[in-house]
Design a protein around this motif. Structure first.
Motif, PDB file in Angstrom:
ATOM      1  N   THR A   1       0.844  -1.194   0.000  1.00 18.78           N
ATOM      2  CA  THR A   1       0.000   0.000   0.000  1.00 18.78           C
ATOM      3  C   THR A   1       0.877   1.241   0.000  1.00 18.78           C
ATOM      4  O   THR A   1       1.326   1.713   1.058  1.00 18.78           O
ATOM      5  CB  THR A   1      -0.951   0.003   1.201  1.00 18.78           C
ATOM      6  OG1 THR A   1      -1.705  -1.211   1.210  1.00 18.78           O
ATOM      7  CG2 THR A   1      -1.899   1.199   1.124  1.00 18.78           C
TER       8      THR A   1
ATOM      9  N   SER B   1       0.472   4.375   2.231  1.00 17.83           N
ATOM     10  CA  SER B   1       0.700   4.241   3.667  1.00 17.83           C
ATOM     11  C   SER B   1       2.170   4.342   4.038  1.00 17.83           C
ATOM     12  O   SER B   1       2.503   4.340   5.231  1.00 17.83           O
ATOM     13  CB  SER B   1       0.157   2.891   4.173  1.00 17.83           C
ATOM     14  OG  SER B   1      -1.236   2.811   3.991  1.00 17.83           O
TER      15      SER B   1
ATOM     16  N   PRO C   1       3.589   9.839   4.055  1.00 20.49           N
ATOM     17  CA  PRO C   1       2.607   9.187   3.163  1.00 20.49           C
ATOM     18  C   PRO C   1       1.705  10.131   2.376  1.00 20.49           C
ATOM     19  O   PRO C   1       1.402   9.871   1.215  1.00 20.49           O
ATOM     20  CB  PRO C   1       1.806   8.310   4.123  1.00 20.49           C
ATOM     21  CG  PRO C   1       2.791   7.928   5.169  1.00 20.49           C
ATOM     22  CD  PRO C   1       3.627   9.168   5.368  1.00 20.49           C
TER      23      PRO C   1
ATOM     24  N   THR D   1       7.126   1.486   6.604  1.00 25.14           N
ATOM     25  CA  THR D   1       6.088   1.759   7.589  1.00 25.14           C
ATOM     26  C   THR D   1       6.582   1.147   8.898  1.00 25.14           C
ATOM     27  O   THR D   1       7.725   0.688   8.985  1.00 25.14           O
ATOM     28  CB  THR D   1       4.742   1.119   7.194  1.00 25.14           C
ATOM     29  OG1 THR D   1       4.870  -0.312   7.274  1.00 25.14           O
ATOM     30  CG2 THR D   1       4.331   1.504   5.776  1.00 25.14           C
TER      31      THR D   1
END
Length: 116
Positions: free
Chosen positions: A28, A31, A53, A100
């Protein structure tokens, strides 16, 4: 399968410009904090810049402030690095990364050579 594919490197004269791109897939993108690192021959990898992000915040190493600009397009899963007023000391392999709290992925890198 996670992929980070950089492009846009090459040979440029001092004072010239290049625009690097990094296309991401397999996670993703919106993110992840995206970053550009570089590694010159015989030197440690250096964090050049990162972008949050949403693109609302960026952080540059002092040596590139005012010359490099990072941006991202979450619709295209792509992060860019516009490099202006290039100097010979900017010569390095530039590597894109995505992180992340749960992962940190790396691309293979693209060579940037600044020389007359």
């Amino acid at each position: 399968q996670v992929q980070l594919v950089e492009s846009g490197g090459g040979l440029v004269q001092p004072g010239g410009s290049l625009r690097l791109s990094c296309v991401a897939s397999g996670f993703t993108f919106s993110s992840a904090t995206m970053s550009w690192y570089r590694q010159a021959p015989g030197k440690e990898r250096e964090l050049v810049v990162d972008i949050t992000p949403t693109g609302g915040s960026t952080s540059y190493v002092d040596s590139v402030k005012g010359r490099f600009t990072i941006s991202r397009d979450n619709a295209k899963n792509t992060v860019y690095l516009q490099m202006n007023s290039l100097k010979p000391e900017d010569t390095a392999v530039y590597v894109c990364s995505a992180r992340t709290w749960s992962f940190h992925y790396w691309g293979q890198g693209t060579q940037v050579t600044v020389s007359s």
